[in-house]
Scaffold this motif. Sequence first.
Motif, mmCIF file in Angstrom:
data_model
loop_
_atom_site.group_PDB
_atom_site.id
_atom_site.type_symbol
_atom_site.label_atom_id
_atom_site.label_comp_id
_atom_site.label_asym_id
_atom_site.label_seq_id
_atom_site.Cartn_x
_atom_site.Cartn_y
_atom_site.Cartn_z
ATOM 1 N N GLY A 1 -9.409 -14.833 10.116
ATOM 2 C CA GLY A 1 -8.706 -13.598 10.404
ATOM 3 C C GLY A 1 -8.407 -12.802 9.149
ATOM 4 N N PHE A 2 -8.322 -13.491 8.020
ATOM 5 C CA PHE A 2 -8.034 -12.801 6.763
ATOM 6 C C PHE A 2 -9.133 -11.795 6.440
ATOM 7 C CE2 PHE A 2 -8.200 -12.233 2.184
ATOM 8 C CZ PHE A 2 -6.867 -12.038 1.855
ATOM 9 N N TYR A 3 -10.385 -12.236 6.461
ATOM 10 C CA TYR A 3 -11.464 -11.332 6.081
ATOM 11 C C TYR A 3 -11.833 -10.369 7.197
ATOM 12 C CZ TYR A 3 -11.983 -13.541 1.591
ATOM 13 O OH TYR A 3 -11.734 -13.982 0.305
ATOM 14 N N ALA A 4 -11.681 -10.773 8.450
ATOM 15 C CA ALA A 4 -11.892 -9.829 9.550
ATOM 16 C C ALA A 4 -10.858 -8.710 9.462
ATOM 17 C CB ALA A 4 -11.791 -10.547 10.890
ATOM 18 N N GLY A 5 -9.598 -9.081 9.199
ATOM 19 C CA GLY A 5 -8.552 -8.083 9.069
ATOM 20 C C GLY A 5 -8.747 -7.198 7.860
ATOM 21 N N LEU A 6 -9.177 -7.795 6.747
ATOM 22 C CA LEU A 6 -9.419 -7.015 5.533
ATOM 23 C C LEU A 6 -10.510 -5.977 5.770
ATOM 24 C CD1 LEU A 6 -8.946 -6.486 2.524
ATOM 25 C CD2 LEU A 6 -10.589 -8.323 2.027
ATOM 26 N N ALA A 7 -11.520 -6.329 6.553
ATOM 27 C CA ALA A 7 -12.595 -5.381 6.855
ATOM 28 C C ALA A 7 -12.055 -4.197 7.655
ATOM 29 C CB ALA A 7 -13.707 -6.085 7.622
ATOM 30 N N LEU A 8 -11.265 -4.470 8.683
ATOM 31 C CA LEU A 8 -10.695 -3.391 9.488
ATOM 32 C C LEU A 8 -9.783 -2.506 8.642
ATOM 33 C CD1 LEU A 8 -9.783 -5.327 12.764
ATOM 34 C CD2 LEU A 8 -11.608 -3.634 12.487
ATOM 35 N N LEU A 9 -8.944 -3.136 7.845
ATOM 36 C CA LEU A 9 -8.021 -2.394 7.001
ATOM 37 C C LEU A 9 -8.767 -1.535 5.988
ATOM 38 C CD1 LEU A 9 -5.198 -1.763 5.857
ATOM 39 C CD2 LEU A 9 -5.380 -3.868 4.502
ATOM 40 N N SER A 10 -9.793 -2.088 5.361
ATOM 41 C CA SER A 10 -10.538 -1.361 4.340
ATOM 42 C C SER A 10 -11.240 -0.139 4.927
ATOM 43 C CB SER A 10 -11.555 -2.285 3.672
ATOM 44 O OG SER A 10 -10.914 -3.370 3.036
ATOM 45 N N ALA A 11 -11.835 -0.307 6.104
ATOM 46 C CA ALA A 11 -12.511 0.824 6.747
ATOM 47 C C ALA A 11 -11.520 1.944 7.026
ATOM 48 C CB ALA A 11 -13.180 0.361 8.038
ATOM 49 N N ALA A 12 -10.357 1.589 7.556
ATOM 50 C CA ALA A 12 -9.342 2.599 7.866
ATOM 51 C C ALA A 12 -8.803 3.250 6.602
ATOM 52 C CB ALA A 12 -8.204 1.952 8.657
ATOM 53 N N HIS A 13 -8.627 2.456 5.557
ATOM 54 C CA HIS A 13 -8.064 2.990 4.322
ATOM 55 C C HIS A 13 -9.034 3.949 3.642
ATOM 56 C CE1 HIS A 13 -5.942 3.197 0.508
ATOM 57 N NE2 HIS A 13 -4.915 2.621 1.094
ATOM 58 N N LEU A 14 -10.313 3.613 3.610
ATOM 59 C CA LEU A 14 -11.282 4.517 3.004
ATOM 60 C C LEU A 14 -11.369 5.827 3.775
ATOM 61 C CD1 LEU A 14 -14.195 2.123 1.970
ATOM 62 C CD2 LEU A 14 -12.404 3.104 0.529
ATOM 63 N N ASP A 15 -11.280 5.755 5.098
ATOM 64 C CA ASP A 15 -11.259 6.981 5.900
ATOM 65 C C ASP A 15 -10.055 7.841 5.530
ATOM 66 O OD1 ASP A 15 -13.517 7.215 7.448
ATOM 67 O OD2 ASP A 15 -12.726 6.050 9.115
ATOM 68 N N ALA A 16 -8.905 7.186 5.363
ATOM 69 C CA ALA A 16 -7.691 7.924 5.018
ATOM 70 C C ALA A 16 -7.798 8.555 3.630
ATOM 71 C CB ALA A 16 -6.478 6.995 5.090
ATOM 72 N N LEU B 1 0.826 -1.201 0.000
ATOM 73 C CA LEU B 1 0.000 0.000 0.000
ATOM 74 C C LEU B 1 0.861 1.253 0.000
ATOM 75 C CD1 LEU B 1 -2.627 -1.099 2.670
ATOM 76 C CD2 LEU B 1 -2.913 -1.102 0.185
ATOM 77 N N ALA B 2 0.504 2.199 -0.855
ATOM 78 C CA ALA B 2 1.246 3.457 -0.925
ATOM 79 C C ALA B 2 0.838 4.410 0.195
ATOM 80 C CB ALA B 2 1.012 4.121 -2.277
ATOM 81 N N LEU B 3 -0.438 4.376 0.568
ATOM 82 C CA LEU B 3 -0.944 5.265 1.606
ATOM 83 C C LEU B 3 -0.616 4.672 2.969
ATOM 84 C CD1 LEU B 3 -2.516 7.935 1.800
ATOM 85 C CD2 LEU B 3 -4.614 6.596 1.950
ATOM 86 N N LEU B 4 0.198 5.379 3.731
ATOM 87 C CA LEU B 4 0.612 4.883 5.034
ATOM 88 C C LEU B 4 -0.511 5.082 6.042
ATOM 89 C CD1 LEU B 4 4.268 6.271 5.158
ATOM 90 C CD2 LEU B 4 3.502 3.988 4.485
ATOM 91 N N LEU B 5 -0.840 4.031 6.764
ATOM 92 C CA LEU B 5 -1.910 4.078 7.753
ATOM 93 C C LEU B 5 -1.325 3.847 9.141
ATOM 94 C CD1 LEU B 5 -4.523 1.868 5.870
ATOM 95 C CD2 LEU B 5 -4.338 4.352 5.838
ATOM 96 N N SER B 6 -1.739 4.661 10.098
ATOM 97 C CA SER B 6 -1.201 4.529 11.451
ATOM 98 C C SER B 6 -2.280 4.344 12.497
ATOM 99 C CB SER B 6 -0.369 5.775 11.799
ATOM 100 O OG SER B 6 -1.161 6.950 11.698
ATOM 101 N N SER B 7 -3.535 4.229 12.072
ATOM 102 C CA SER B 7 -4.608 4.081 13.044
ATOM 103 C C SER B 7 -4.567 2.697 13.685
ATOM 104 C CB SER B 7 -5.973 4.283 12.377
ATOM 105 O OG SER B 7 -6.265 3.207 11.508
ATOM 106 N N PRO B 8 -5.008 2.580 14.939
ATOM 107 C CA PRO B 8 -5.045 1.264 15.592
ATOM 108 C C PRO B 8 -5.843 0.240 14.803
ATOM 109 C CG PRO B 8 -5.387 3.012 17.205
ATOM 110 C CD PRO B 8 -5.422 3.661 15.851
ATOM 111 N N ALA B 9 -6.955 0.657 14.194
ATOM 112 C CA ALA B 9 -7.780 -0.282 13.427
ATOM 113 C C ALA B 9 -7.010 -0.818 12.232
ATOM 114 C CB ALA B 9 -9.064 0.398 12.970
#
Length: 223
Positions: A192-207, A50-58
């Motif tokens: 954990g793959f899809y649970a993690g993907l959901a958390l990551l996607s939510a954070a990425h769209l916010d970013a 990913l090019a966009l760096l994410l630092s949120s706990p989620a």
Amino acid sequence: MSSAAAARPPVAPSLADVADDLTLLARLHDAEPEAAVLELLRRRPVAECLALLLSSPAAEDGLQMIDAFLAEMPEPVDAGSRDELAADFAAIYLTCARRASPTESYWLTEDHLERQEPMFAVRRWYAHHGLMARDWRKRADDHLVLEIEFVAALLRDGRDVALHDAARFMDRHLLAWAPGFFEAVATRAGTGFYAGLALLSAAHLDAVRDLLQALTGEARVAP
């Protein structure tokens, strides 16, 4: 390398790079990953893709969950592991067995119906930019994957009007329902793959939405 060089901040990603991020996320939501993709992600963690760096706990939790799931898979990836992912994918994206649907109409209609007015509103957005769903009977226009791909297309366009539209579309459509979907998947997914993907996607769209606000001055509007 000098200490000054080591302290240099990372280069901000281009809009094309951020669009590529969204395309990657859309691909992971689009179908259960093939063995080759799983092996690739095991060798190169998602965070490095990913090019966009994410630092949120989620985001960090999501990345860790994906990496942990991949690390626990047999090497090479076996049929059992792929079957587990395929079953979870079907339960989330195809059969609504997790009591969540990856479409806007489901979330924004009182009876959780598919292909309702939200879908037609999204279709009008696509048409305004010369785009359309491949086959709305197989995958509704307001499906998560298509809405993410639409935002990616607007970012690749790069014109000011397209970026303003990307921000407005996210407020009125994608971010009006997808956070609820991601929250449901994060707590109900069988892997954990899809649970993690959901958390990551939510954070990425916010970013991405924060980035659009910084670029356009288009403040967020609550749905």
